[in-house]
Scaffold this active site. Structure first.
Site, short mmCIF file in Angstrom:
data_model
loop_
_atom_site.label_atom_id
_atom_site.label_comp_id
_atom_site.label_asym_id
_atom_site.label_seq_id
_atom_site.Cartn_x
_atom_site.Cartn_y
_atom_site.Cartn_z
N GLU A 87 30.21 32.61 115.53
CA GLU A 87 28.91 32.22 115.59
C GLU A 87 28.07 33.48 115.19
O GLU A 87 27.13 33.51 114.66
CB GLU A 87 28.67 31.21 116.61
CG GLU A 87 27.33 30.39 116.38
CD GLU A 87 26.78 29.66 117.62
OE1 GLU A 87 25.88 29.78 118.39
OE2 GLU A 87 27.90 28.61 117.96
N HIS A 92 31.35 39.23 122.20
CA HIS A 92 31.16 38.55 123.36
C HIS A 92 32.59 37.95 123.82
O HIS A 92 33.19 37.32 123.10
CB HIS A 92 30.03 37.61 123.25
CG HIS A 92 30.28 36.44 122.16
ND1 HIS A 92 29.96 37.11 120.86
CD2 HIS A 92 30.44 35.38 122.23
CE1 HIS A 92 30.05 36.00 120.19
NE2 HIS A 92 30.45 34.77 120.74
P1 AMP Z 1 31.01 32.23 119.12
O1 AMP Z 1 30.41 33.31 118.36
O2 AMP Z 1 31.51 31.12 118.21
O3 AMP Z 1 31.91 32.71 120.20
O4 AMP Z 1 29.79 31.35 119.74
C1 AMP Z 1 28.70 32.04 120.20
C2 AMP Z 1 28.11 31.50 121.48
O5 AMP Z 1 26.94 32.27 122.08
C3 AMP Z 1 28.18 30.16 121.76
O6 AMP Z 1 28.70 29.42 122.76
C4 AMP Z 1 26.39 29.85 121.93
O7 AMP Z 1 26.23 28.33 122.58
C5 AMP Z 1 25.86 31.24 122.49
N1 AMP Z 1 24.83 31.38 122.31
C6 AMP Z 1 24.08 31.79 120.99
N2 AMP Z 1 22.81 31.93 121.16
C7 AMP Z 1 22.55 32.07 122.63
C8 AMP Z 1 21.49 32.37 123.62
N3 AMP Z 1 20.31 32.81 122.82
N4 AMP Z 1 21.51 32.71 124.62
C9 AMP Z 1 22.80 32.33 125.40
N5 AMP Z 1 23.84 31.69 124.47
C10 AMP Z 1 23.60 31.80 123.31
#
Ligand code: AMP
Length: 131
Positions: A87, A92
């Site tokens: 996503e 991360h």
């Molecule tokens: P992934 O890239 O599939 O590991 O997912 C990205 C993660 O980042 C998801 O669990 C989202 O809920 C989280 N996420 C996205 N934007 C934010 C934000 N502004 N603050 C905290 N978490 C976020």
């Protein structure tokens, strides 16, 4: 700058759980469980396995310290470590305090936790991290 770089720089608000000069940890805004935390390098890098050996080693040691803080703040069977990155294009590590495998099912409905509770959760983890 990508969204997580802006978070690490303080340009976008987040619920801080831990930090040092190289890495930053904050609550996932759509958590699977209470205490679901993301750990990121401050520098902009998308794919975790593009990181140099020494950098990824420091990253993992930092994540380990955050995981210990999470486990003390929110007792659980183990803290799961998951890397997806489909996503957000900034490396991360998800750290998820886990009671059972169901807690790391990314297809399940996410929690919606009020802002003041999110702050309290992050502060509890931060307090353990800096001990
Ligand atoms: P992934 O890239 O599939 O590991 O997912 C990205 C993660 O980042 C998801 O669990 C989202 O809920 C989280 N996420 C996205 N934007 C934010 C934000 N502004 N603050 C905290 N978490 C976020």
């Amino acid at each position: 700058m990508d969204i997580f770089s802006k978070i690490a720089a303080g340009e976008i608000p987040s619920y801080k759980c831990a930090e040092n000069e190289e890495f930053y940890a904050f609550l996932d805004i759509n958590p699977l469980v209470k205490g679901h935390t993301l750990v990121i390098p401050r520098r902009e890098v998308d794919y975790i396995f593009d990181m140099e050996d020494d950098e990824i080693a420091r990253y993992q040691v930092f994540a380990k310290k955050v995981a210990k803080a999470i486990k003390t703040a929110f007792p659980c069977v183990k803290v799961a470590q998951v890397v997806l990155g489909l996503e957000v294009p900034h490396a991360h590590i998800h750290l998820i305090p886990m009671q059972s495998e169901a807690d790391v099912d990314f297809k399940r409905e996410k929690l919606s936790i009020p802002a003041e509770d999110m702050k309290a959760i992050a502060d509890k983890i931060y307090a353990e991290f800096v001990k």
